[in-house]
Design a protein around this motif. Structure first.
Motif, PDB file in Angstrom:
ATOM      1  N   THR A 186       0.899  -1.100  -0.034  1.00 43.69           N
ATOM      2  CA  THR A 186      -0.073   0.009   0.133  1.00 43.69           C
ATOM      3  C   THR A 186       0.849   1.232   0.177  1.00 43.69           C
ATOM      4  OG1 THR A 186      -0.022  -0.252   2.492  1.00 43.69           O
ATOM      5  CG2 THR A 186      -1.884  -1.090   1.361  1.00 43.69           C
ATOM      6  N   ASP A 187       2.183   1.120   0.037  1.00 41.28           N
ATOM      7  CA  ASP A 187       3.085   2.136   0.112  1.00 41.28           C
ATOM      8  C   ASP A 187       2.955   2.853  -1.202  1.00 41.28           C
ATOM      9  OD1 ASP A 187       5.114   3.805  -0.072  1.00 41.28           O
ATOM     10  OD2 ASP A 187       6.561   2.670   1.106  1.00 41.28           O
ATOM     11  N   PRO A 188       2.588   4.173  -1.195  1.00 38.90           N
ATOM     12  CA  PRO A 188       2.417   4.992  -2.284  1.00 38.90           C
ATOM     13  C   PRO A 188       3.902   5.005  -3.150  1.00 38.90           C
ATOM     14  CG  PRO A 188       1.844   6.330  -0.798  1.00 38.90           C
ATOM     15  CD  PRO A 188       1.827   5.132  -0.211  1.00 38.90           C
ATOM     16  N   LYS A 189       4.650   5.521  -2.427  1.00 34.57           N
ATOM     17  CA  LYS A 189       6.164   5.818  -2.930  1.00 34.57           C
ATOM     18  C   LYS A 189       6.738   4.614  -3.719  1.00 34.57           C
ATOM     19  CE  LYS A 189      10.590   7.656  -1.432  1.00 34.57           C
ATOM     20  NZ  LYS A 189      11.632   8.091  -0.438  1.00 34.57           N
ATOM     21  N   LEU A 190       6.465   3.348  -2.866  1.00 33.66           N
ATOM     22  CA  LEU A 190       6.971   2.249  -3.623  1.00 33.66           C
ATOM     23  C   LEU A 190       6.261   2.003  -4.863  1.00 33.66           C
ATOM     24  CD1 LEU A 190       9.000  -0.267  -3.533  1.00 33.66           C
ATOM     25  CD2 LEU A 190       7.510  -1.378  -1.900  1.00 33.66           C
ATOM     26  N   ARG A 191       4.980   2.077  -4.703  1.00 27.62           N
ATOM     27  CA  ARG A 191       4.239   1.549  -5.971  1.00 27.62           C
ATOM     28  C   ARG A 191       4.806   2.625  -7.175  1.00 27.62           C
ATOM     29  NH1 ARG A 191      -2.109   1.130  -4.487  1.00 27.62           N
ATOM     30  NH2 ARG A 191      -2.264  -1.065  -3.762  1.00 27.62           N
ATOM     31  N   ALA A 192       4.801   3.716  -6.702  1.00 28.99           N
ATOM     32  CA  ALA A 192       5.203   4.744  -7.842  1.00 28.99           C
ATOM     33  C   ALA A 192       6.641   4.254  -8.387  1.00 28.99           C
ATOM     34  CB  ALA A 192       5.083   6.214  -7.309  1.00 28.99           C
ATOM     35  N   GLN A 193       7.596   4.091  -7.514  1.00 29.58           N
ATOM     36  CA  GLN A 193       9.061   3.795  -7.933  1.00 29.58           C
ATOM     37  C   GLN A 193       8.908   2.509  -8.978  1.00 29.58           C
ATOM     38  OE1 GLN A 193      10.807   3.359  -4.153  1.00 29.58           O
ATOM     39  NE2 GLN A 193      11.709   5.433  -4.024  1.00 29.58           N
ATOM     40  N   ILE A 194       8.210   1.658  -8.506  1.00 27.90           N
ATOM     41  CA  ILE A 194       8.038   0.375  -9.371  1.00 27.90           C
ATOM     42  C   ILE A 194       7.347   0.710 -10.576  1.00 27.90           C
ATOM     43  CG2 ILE A 194       7.110  -1.835  -9.418  1.00 27.90           C
ATOM     44  CD1 ILE A 194       7.459  -2.175  -6.578  1.00 27.90           C
ATOM     45  N   ALA A 195       6.326   1.363 -10.574  1.00 25.28           N
ATOM     46  CA  ALA A 195       5.544   2.003 -11.826  1.00 25.28           C
ATOM     47  C   ALA A 195       6.582   2.642 -12.544  1.00 25.28           C
ATOM     48  CB  ALA A 195       4.309   2.593 -11.519  1.00 25.28           C
ATOM     49  N   ALA A 196       7.554   3.437 -12.242  1.00 27.02           N
ATOM     50  CA  ALA A 196       8.187   4.230 -13.121  1.00 27.02           C
ATOM     51  C   ALA A 196       9.268   3.410 -13.680  1.00 27.02           C
ATOM     52  CB  ALA A 196       9.053   5.447 -12.484  1.00 27.02           C
ATOM     53  N   PHE A 197       9.988   2.468 -12.896  1.00 27.29           N
ATOM     54  CA  PHE A 197      10.871   1.409 -13.256  1.00 27.29           C
ATOM     55  C   PHE A 197      10.434   0.451 -14.438  1.00 27.29           C
ATOM     56  CE2 PHE A 197      12.867  -2.539 -12.873  1.00 27.29           C
ATOM     57  CZ  PHE A 197      14.053  -2.530 -12.842  1.00 27.29           C
ATOM     58  N   LEU A 198       9.036   0.074 -14.280  1.00 20.20           N
ATOM     59  CA  LEU A 198       8.572  -0.830 -15.526  1.00 20.20           C
ATOM     60  C   LEU A 198       8.342   0.088 -16.550  1.00 20.20           C
ATOM     61  CD1 LEU A 198       6.000  -2.573 -13.130  1.00 20.20           C
ATOM     62  CD2 LEU A 198       8.078  -3.505 -13.936  1.00 20.20           C
TER      63      LEU A 198
END
Length: 263
Positions: A186-198
């Motif tokens: 649920t961590d929004p920062k981690l979600r955003a980082q992974i989405a940008a990485f992908l």
């Protein structure tokens, strides 16, 4: 598009053979004279049967006499340490897996790395994150009921034309990875980082994929493209100097190369 392994095999064979006939995936009723560097390659539909006198018949009814058949079969899934009553893996389908990773009936049994035609290691890590979250109870939601898991599996099977394509993701891998991430944290920062990485991976993946030969025997000069990726700035660039040098060399070979017989 032919698998890279088959493309490389055909390219190597054309240098030695008088003529090469390569069946294309999903190309029933379709023929394409490719030529290749030596001008001796033709793409045909899939092989329907083998007959007497070294004759092969293709899906379009055409036939050809051959000396050798090279099978570019890729890899099979195999789990000899698990009972066949629990998991089956015939024809490159691991059954029954929810989300390509959780055993639908025994969800504490999970598999990493089943999907193919993907950027492997980032996908493996994201799968591992979700498995860890499910096992520790930190996932954003628990796994659905048995009926729902089996329903997902049945819908997956109904949507593929060939059994061996059950775990093929290709362009679907990005959405798949983002969906797993949303379930894992649920961590929004981690979600955003992974989405940008992908997203950055997808851009490079698409650029490299667009350079691959569309037919077997085509040049694999795309392998010479060199990418520089800046994760912090979310940018990438490509140096195609070596690729262009290989293309120029191949062009010279085509001019002086063997034109081959008509097939």
């Amino acid at each position: 598009r032919m698998d890279p392994s088959a493309t490389v095999t055909v390219a190597e064979a054309e240098a030695e053979a008088e003529a090469v006939v390569g069946p294309g995936h999903g190309s029933s009723g379709w023929r394409h004279p490719v030529g290749g560097i030596h001008g001796n390659i033709e793409v045909r539909p899939g092989i329907a049967s083998a007959g007497p006198g070294n004759t092969l018949q293709f899906d379009d009814g055409s036939t050809v006499k051959v000396d050798t058949v090279l099978l570019c079969t890729g890899y099979e899934y195999d789990f000899p340490f698990i009972s066949g009553d629990v998991v089956s893996s015939e024809k490159r389908r691991v059954d029954p897996l929810y989300l390509h990773m959780f055993h639908a009936r025994h969800p504490t049994l999970s598999f990493i790395g089943i999907p193919h035609s993907v950027v492997p290691f980032p996908l493996f890590e994201i799968q591992a994150r979700l498995i860890a979250a499910v096992l520790t109870g930190t996932a954003t939601e628990p796994l659905p009921s048995l009926d729902e898991r089996l329903s997902w599996v049945h819908e997956l099977y109904a949507g593929v034309q060939r059994i061996q394509d059950t775990h093929h993701l290709g362009d679907k891998q990005w959405e798949y990875c983002n969906q797993l991430t949303e379930r894992a944290t649920t961590d929004p920062k981690l979600r955003a980082q992974i989405a940008a990485f992908l997203a950055l991976n997808e851009q490079v993946y698409n650029d490299a994929g667009g350079q691959r030969p569309k037919f077997p025997g085509g040049s694999d000069d795309y392998r010479k493209r060199e990418y520089t990726v800046d994760r912090g700035a979310l940018k990438w660039e490509v140096d195609d100097t070596m690729q262009k040098a290989v293309q120029a060399k191949i062009g010279d070979q085509r001019v002086a190369g063997y034109q081959g017989p008509e097939l």
